[in-house]
Design an enzyme around this catalytic site. Structure first.
Site, PDB file in Angstrom:
ATOM      1  N   ASP A 190       7.291  -1.614   0.742  1.00 15.59           N
ATOM      2  CA  ASP A 190       5.770  -1.345   0.357  1.00 15.59           C
ATOM      3  C   ASP A 190       5.260  -2.666  -0.214  1.00 15.59           C
ATOM      4  OD1 ASP A 190       3.900   0.233  -0.552  1.00 15.59           O
ATOM      5  OD2 ASP A 190       4.582   0.525  -2.673  1.00 15.59           O
ATOM      6  N   LYS A 250      -2.703  -0.749   5.779  1.00 17.01           N
ATOM      7  CA  LYS A 250      -1.214  -0.734   5.454  1.00 17.01           C
ATOM      8  C   LYS A 250      -0.693   0.400   5.638  1.00 17.01           C
ATOM      9  CE  LYS A 250       1.701  -2.155   1.947  1.00 17.01           C
ATOM     10  NZ  LYS A 250       1.642  -0.917   0.895  1.00 17.01           N
ATOM     11  N   LYS A 252       8.303  -0.249  -9.910  1.00 20.01           N
ATOM     12  CA  LYS A 252       7.382   0.825 -10.554  1.00 20.01           C
ATOM     13  C   LYS A 252       8.084   1.140 -11.876  1.00 20.01           C
ATOM     14  CE  LYS A 252       4.932   2.166  -6.660  1.00 20.01           C
ATOM     15  NZ  LYS A 252       3.574   1.529  -6.609  1.00 20.01           N
ATOM     16  N   HIS A 263       2.321  -7.960   0.335  1.00 21.08           N
ATOM     17  CA  HIS A 263       1.631  -8.445  -0.600  1.00 21.08           C
ATOM     18  C   HIS A 263       2.256  -9.822  -1.265  1.00 21.08           C
ATOM     19  CE1 HIS A 263      -0.602  -5.060  -0.300  1.00 21.08           C
ATOM     20  NE2 HIS A 263       0.112  -4.409  -0.950  1.00 21.08           N
ATOM     21  N   LYS A 265      -8.353  -9.861  -4.028  1.00 24.16           N
ATOM     22  CA  LYS A 265      -8.331  -9.937  -5.228  1.00 24.16           C
ATOM     23  C   LYS A 265      -8.800 -11.573  -5.616  1.00 24.16           C
ATOM     24  CE  LYS A 265      -4.249  -7.232  -5.934  1.00 24.16           C
ATOM     25  NZ  LYS A 265      -5.092  -5.944  -6.733  1.00 24.16           N
ATOM     26  N   HIS A 286      -4.817  -5.855   0.969  1.00 23.38           N
ATOM     27  CA  HIS A 286      -5.632  -5.682  -0.135  1.00 23.38           C
ATOM     28  C   HIS A 286      -5.465  -6.887  -1.329  1.00 23.38           C
ATOM     29  CE1 HIS A 286      -3.002  -3.326  -2.704  1.00 23.38           C
ATOM     30  NE2 HIS A 286      -3.654  -3.659  -3.505  1.00 23.38           N
ATOM     31  N   GLU A 307       4.586  -3.221 -12.108  1.00 25.85           N
ATOM     32  CA  GLU A 307       3.644  -1.827 -12.242  1.00 25.85           C
ATOM     33  C   GLU A 307       4.348  -0.836 -13.141  1.00 25.85           C
ATOM     34  OE1 GLU A 307       1.513  -0.877  -8.372  1.00 25.85           O
ATOM     35  OE2 GLU A 307       3.529  -0.954  -7.902  1.00 25.85           O
TER      36      GLU A 307
HETATM   37  C1  BG6 Z   1      -0.230  -0.769  -2.449  1.00 25.48           C
HETATM   38  C2  BG6 Z   1       1.152  -0.152  -2.382  1.00 25.48           C
HETATM   39  O1  BG6 Z   1      -0.177  -1.465  -1.067  1.00 25.48           O
HETATM   40  O2  BG6 Z   1      -0.175  -1.833  -3.497  1.00 25.48           O
HETATM   41  C3  BG6 Z   1       1.530   0.623  -3.787  1.00 25.48           C
HETATM   42  O3  BG6 Z   1       1.409   0.870  -1.441  1.00 25.48           O
HETATM   43  C4  BG6 Z   1       0.907  -0.388  -5.079  1.00 25.48           C
HETATM   44  O4  BG6 Z   1       2.630   1.246  -4.023  1.00 25.48           O
HETATM   45  C5  BG6 Z   1      -0.220  -1.136  -4.950  1.00 25.48           C
HETATM   46  O5  BG6 Z   1       0.752   0.495  -6.014  1.00 25.48           O
HETATM   47  C6  BG6 Z   1      -0.519  -2.304  -5.777  1.00 25.48           C
HETATM   48  O6  BG6 Z   1      -1.762  -2.637  -5.633  1.00 25.48           O
HETATM   49  P1  BG6 Z   1      -2.633  -3.250  -6.976  1.00 25.48           P
HETATM   50  O7  BG6 Z   1      -3.946  -3.667  -6.236  1.00 25.48           O
HETATM   51  O8  BG6 Z   1      -2.915  -1.940  -7.707  1.00 25.48           O
HETATM   52  O9  BG6 Z   1      -1.837  -4.245  -7.467  1.00 25.48           O
END
Ligand code: BG6
Length: 479
Positions: free
Chosen positions: A230, A143, A331, A235, A177, A173, A211
């Site tokens: 992002d 990504k 964030k 996601h 999970k 990603h 987050e």
């Molecule tokens: C990433 C983003 O793809 O995913 C980040 O670029 C983000 O900004 C992250 O913090 C979150 O992933 P996870 O696995 O920590 O929830």
């Protein structure tokens, strides 16, 4: 040890081997696969980077996040299979070197800045390295995949000019999970859930990825990206697709990906009236002092990039007609919390006319993705005693109570699947483009204007609450 068979031997050609992703997530995951007997003993890693270096230096760098305890033996087996190749990603000579060093199966993993995805694919294609005559040749792309609909379409066309869709593994990603993979099981292996999984019983759905971390040292990347690009078309839409798709007729990758694509295609394009953007001010989040977003290194002082987004999304399918999906991510919020909450409709109140609303909340099913991986079902029960009095209760299943989750980076299954050739957990071209199509009106609208401020460590901007309040609803608390 797992019951799964070891993946076939291949050379993992890692572009960007000296980067953060390689040492923090990929190498530890490869070591875990080795530890669990899931790799063939001839699996190799060839790391490519432009800097000065050698095999020993790469091994040293990749070892930095491997835990000695428990993983030491697996690392010792891995280390001699790691080699370094210095080269410029855009130099044809590198690909000649690569050709000389490769035979048989290879996976080309682009863990590079996104600007290199297309150029590397061009050179791999031109040099015949994606030719599958002597074994499989796969292309893995990290990504971000494009920055809007047009750039994603152009990148897909560029990759597909050199490789078949079946050779291309676009990473999201979140799909690595365990709790995300469990969504299909929670839905389709249980009559109880699937029977009520539609607009007759579901009032609305909330998908949250909150987050506590701030932008920190990623200012340059983030200021050009923002929370919407992002997190949302990738996601959050992947979570939405798993929740909203029709049942595939098998776990076959294409069956699954087709159902996901169909539902992403049914997401109605989102306009600014159904969206809120926010930007954090200085404060404290996750126990750390956080400077205001605009004071973050490498962020323009007059930046209008959003660090928070909340959306109301319509999914135009028969099953979900009239059921809003509310999505939010940000964030520097009050808690780290990725969750999906299915809010069911209220029961007819006939028997409970005198019961105050808070004593009889509608059922909710909470899929707690991370942290504290869990499944929770909120129901009403009778308080013991001579009169009928309802009380909210929660049936809760915590993964950690039932399974030894061990230490995993979330890339284990993704790496295993790219070696065995299972594309279920990877995004197909049409999913990527469908995601961008749905957010494109917002990307256009948000070129100008300003996000609403929110305090670091809070639950986000107040307009996000108003977005739900206007529909008579409220957000599930981030905790
Ligand atoms: C990433 C983003 O793809 O995913 C980040 O670029 C983000 O900004 C992250 O913090 C979150 O992933 P996870 O696995 O920590 O929830």
């Amino acid at each position: 040890m797992s019951d799964a068979a070891p993946a076939p031997a291949a050379t993992l050609v890692l572009f960007g081997a000296m980067g953060d992703l390689a040492s923090r997530l990929l190498m530890p995951a490869l070591v875990h696969l080795e530890r669990d007997g899931l790799l063939d003993g001839d699996t190799r890693l060839l790391g490519i980077s432009h800097g000065e270096g050698d095999d020993a230096a790469l091994r040293e760098k990749l070892k930095s996040f491997v835990e000695d305890e428990g993983d030491g033996e697996a690392w010792a087996r891995w280390a001699p299979r790691i080699a370094y190749l210095r080269g410029d990603f855009t130099d044809a000579a590198l690909y000649e070197d690569l050709k000389a060093r490769l035979d048989g199966n290879a996976v080309f993993y682009l863990a590079t800045a996104p600007g290199f995805f297309g150029p590397i694919a061009d050179r791999l294609g031109a040099s015949g390295l994606l030719d599958e005559r002597d074994g499989f040749r796969r292309l893995v792309v990290e990504k971000p995949f494009g920055t809007d609909l047009a750039s994603a379409q152009a990148l897909n066309a560029q990759l597909l000019g050199h490789a078949e869709e079946a050779q291309i593994y676009r990473i999201d990603h979140f799909l690595g999970k365990e709790t995300v993979q469990n969504i299909t099981v929670a839905r389709f292996a249980n009559a109880l859930t699937e029977a009520v999984w539609n607009n007759r019983y579901v009032d609305h759905v909330q998908i949250t990825a909150a987050e506590t971390v701030a932008v920190g040292s990623r200012g340059k990347f983030y200021d050009e990206t923002g929370a919407l690009r992002d997190m949302v078309p990738n996601h959050l839409f992947q979570l939405l697709a798993l929740i909203a798709m029709e049942p595939p007729n098998s776990f076959d990758a294409e069956a699954l990906r087709t159902e996901k694509s169909k539902v992403i295609a049914a997401v109605r394009a989102i306009g600014p009236d159904d969206a809120v953007r926010g930007r954090y001010l200085g404060g404290s989040a996750g126990g750390k002092d956080v400077p205001a977003y605009r004071e973050t290194p490498d962020v323009a002082p007059d930046s209008n990039t959003e660090t928070y987004v909340a959306l109301k999304v319509a999914v135009d399918t028969w099953r979900w007609h009239g059921v809003p999906f509310y999505l939010r991510t940000g964030k520097a919020l009050s808690a780290r919390d990725t969750e999906i909450v299915i809010h069911f409709r209220a029961v007819p109140p006939l028997m409970f006319r005198d019961t105050p609303a808070e004593a009889l909340p509608p059922n909710r099913l909470i899929l707690q993705i991370q942290p504290g991986e869990a499944l929770k079902l909120e129901m009403s029960v009778k308080r013991p005693g001579p009169v009928i009095e309802t009380v909210p209760a929660c049936l809760s299943f915590a993964y950690a109570d039932a399974f030894d989750l061990g230490h995993r980076t979330g890339y284990e299954t993704l790496l295993y699947d790219m070696l065995v050739g299972d594309q279920s957990l990877f995004q197909r071209a049409d999913q990527i483009e469908g995601g961008w199509r749905a957010v494109q009106p917002l990307l256009d609208a948000w070129r100008t204007g300003e996000p609403e401020d929110y305090a670091a460590g809070s639950a986000g901007p107040t307009s996000a609450d108003a977005l739900l309040a206007r529909d008579g609803r409220s957000w599930h608390e981030i905790s």
